[in-house]
Motif scaffolding. Structure first.
Motif, short mmCIF file in Angstrom:
data_model
loop_
_atom_site.label_atom_id
_atom_site.label_comp_id
_atom_site.label_asym_id
_atom_site.label_seq_id
_atom_site.Cartn_x
_atom_site.Cartn_y
_atom_site.Cartn_z
N ARG A 295 9.80 0.83 -10.94
CA ARG A 295 9.51 2.02 -9.79
C ARG A 295 8.36 1.55 -9.08
NH1 ARG A 295 5.96 5.33 -12.82
NH2 ARG A 295 6.02 6.88 -11.12
N GLU A 297 6.79 -0.04 -6.12
CA GLU A 297 7.31 -0.28 -4.85
C GLU A 297 6.42 -1.30 -4.06
OE1 GLU A 297 7.34 3.73 -3.12
OE2 GLU A 297 9.24 4.19 -4.04
N GLY A 298 5.51 -1.90 -4.55
CA GLY A 298 4.66 -3.02 -3.53
C GLY A 298 5.04 -4.38 -3.88
N GLU A 316 -6.28 0.56 -2.20
CA GLU A 316 -5.35 1.84 -2.47
C GLU A 316 -4.72 1.71 -3.87
OE1 GLU A 316 -2.73 2.91 0.53
OE2 GLU A 316 -4.48 3.09 1.93
N PRO A 318 -1.59 1.39 -6.35
CA PRO A 318 -0.22 0.89 -6.24
C PRO A 318 0.71 2.09 -5.80
CG PRO A 318 -1.15 -0.46 -7.94
CD PRO A 318 -2.08 0.85 -7.46
N ARG A 319 1.61 1.82 -5.21
CA ARG A 319 2.69 2.70 -4.94
C ARG A 319 3.93 2.68 -5.96
NH1 ARG A 319 2.42 0.28 -0.57
NH2 ARG A 319 4.38 -0.60 -0.36
N PHE A 320 4.33 3.93 -6.52
CA PHE A 320 5.39 3.95 -7.46
C PHE A 320 6.53 4.98 -6.95
CE2 PHE A 320 2.28 2.02 -9.93
CZ PHE A 320 2.93 1.19 -10.89
#
Length: 422
Positions: A295, A297-298, A316, A318-320
């Motif tokens: 999951r 995305e970084g 920020e 982390p992006r999932f």
């Protein structure tokens, strides 16, 4: 940058898969690795308990950064030896890794910092343990061996006989220590943060399935499957866990002179009175890591470097991805007892053609044939818009694999599937 990954399981295969996607990576090496990791990294046979040998390897291969996958090298102090030799490391110091290495250490930290957890007593001999069980703890009761136990050192004793057997097993050998805890009612969830010792960023949630059999029956294992995110850990409960558990832990470890750097994995019980800490792990969970990596995305390497450098302040989150990821462990028959090793494994390409990722754990090559070489052998991981869809996708991939001496639970994600069906 040349990176060294330590470990050989499904967790490390997932980390290698994600690290290989980083634009900052020049080459990836693994000690010892496995046949799946070898797709992304050069694998080497070096003894991890020989710190000088690992440091010598880093010198010869111009390693710039080391990622420690499993808990044993952390508790053994390998991260300290590497840092003393000038290498950056993702993973806590030996002193900080006591959060996983000693359940008593963690419970005492909770008591000092007023972190909500189960009531407990530490015991160092059989007589004291039996007295505490008789006097202070109703059944069911939780009994934990104090040191590392590969996810299998916990007994939830429903009867006096089960409790006495668990305690007797712990003190069967000299030097045994245990923690006896009150039994907490609720649902479990796993919550992850990356911390540089002062600041932190959240890194997702998951729900693991520890019991070997469908319906959460049978003995505890290292984990038979997981899914992420865990909807039961609502935003409100996550915020409460951060304030009452995560922040006091990071602050308390720093105050004690043992700042924690790396991934902090909190096993939570969601009780009627709010989240309570069950235990900490000093590394990514296995198989939780597999669903988190699918999951995320970084750039994992960049985030790990920032963690080691103390640069998480103001960062920020982390992006999932929005989809659910679910993984099913395929284990060798006999696990969690004595696993049947040597069984042939085929069909991994067919499984991945369904859209899944198959992360290898206890595998090896025998004359070009992939065979089982451990208890937990494969972690078959897929995504879907819901837990129900992710579960269906993962089991389609499981069913494409030919592993006659293996088995898997058929109900990973069952609680959330039931809730989705209403």
């Amino acid at each position: 940058m040349n990176v060294l990954l330590l470990g050989s399981g499904g967790r490390e295969h997932a980390l290698a898969w994600k690290l290989a996607q980083s634009p900052r990576l020049d080459s990836l090496h693994a000690i010892p690795g496995n046949p799946g990791i070898a797709k992304y990294a050069a694998c080497h046979d070096v003894t991890l308990t020989d710190h000088a040998a690992v440091i010598g390897f880093c010198e010869r291969h111009a390693i710039g950064f080391v990622v420690v996958g499993p808990e044993a090298p952390l508790v053994d102090g390998l991260s300290d030896s590497l840092r003393a030799a000038g290498y950056g490391v993702f993973g806590p110091s030996q002193a900080a890794a006591q959060l996983e290495g000693s359940k008593g250490f963690t419970k005492d930290l909770c008591a000092r910092e007023n972190i909500p957890t189960a009531g407990y007593i530490r015991v160092a001999d059989l007589e004291t343990a039996r007295l505490a069980l008789a006097r202070d703890f109703p059944r069911p009761v939780v009994i934990k061996a104090d040191g590392l136990a590969a996810g299998k050192g916990v007994t939830v004793a429903m009867t006096d006989e089960e409790a006495d057997a668990a305690i007797a097993a712990i003190f069967d050998k000299p030097g045994g220590e245990a923690v006896i805890e009150e039994f907490l009612e609720g649902e479990e969830a796993s919550f992850f943060v990356l911390t540089d010792g002062t600041d932190f960023v959240t890194f997702g949630s998951a729900q693991d399935h520890k019991r070997v059999g469908d319906g959460d029956t049978g003995p505890n294992t290292g984990g038979m499957g997981a899914y992420s995110p865990a909807p039961v850990l609502t935003p409100a409960l996550e915020a409460e866990a951060i304030e009452t558990i995560i922040k006091p832990t990071i602050a308390g470890m720093a105050k004690a002179g043992t700042p924690y750097s790396g991934v902090l994995y909190a096993g939570l019980m969601l009780t009627r009175s709010g989240p309570k800490l069950i235990e900490y792990n000093a590394r990514f969970g296995d198989p939780e890591c597999q669903v988190l990596m699918l999951r995320f995305e970084g750039d994992l390497l960049e985030l790990m470097l920032a963690t080691e450098a103390g640069e998480l302040a103001g960062r920020e989150a982390p992006r999932f991805g929005a989809e659910t990821a679910l993984t099913v462990v395929m284990a060798a028959k006999g696990y969690p007892g004595t696993p049947q090793t040597g069984g042939a494994i085929d069909g991994l390409d067919a499984a991945e053609e369904t859209g899944a990722q198959v992360f290898q754990a206890g595998t090896k090559l025998d004359g070009g044939q992939l065979v089982a070489a451990g208890g937990r052998v494969l972690t078959v991981t897929a995504t879907g818009a819901t837990v129900t869809e992710a579960q269906a996708a993962a089991y389609r991939a499981v069913d494409a694999i030919d592993f006659p001496t293996g088995f898997a639970r058929r109900d990973i994600g069952w609680r959330e599937v039931a809730r989705e069906r209403g």
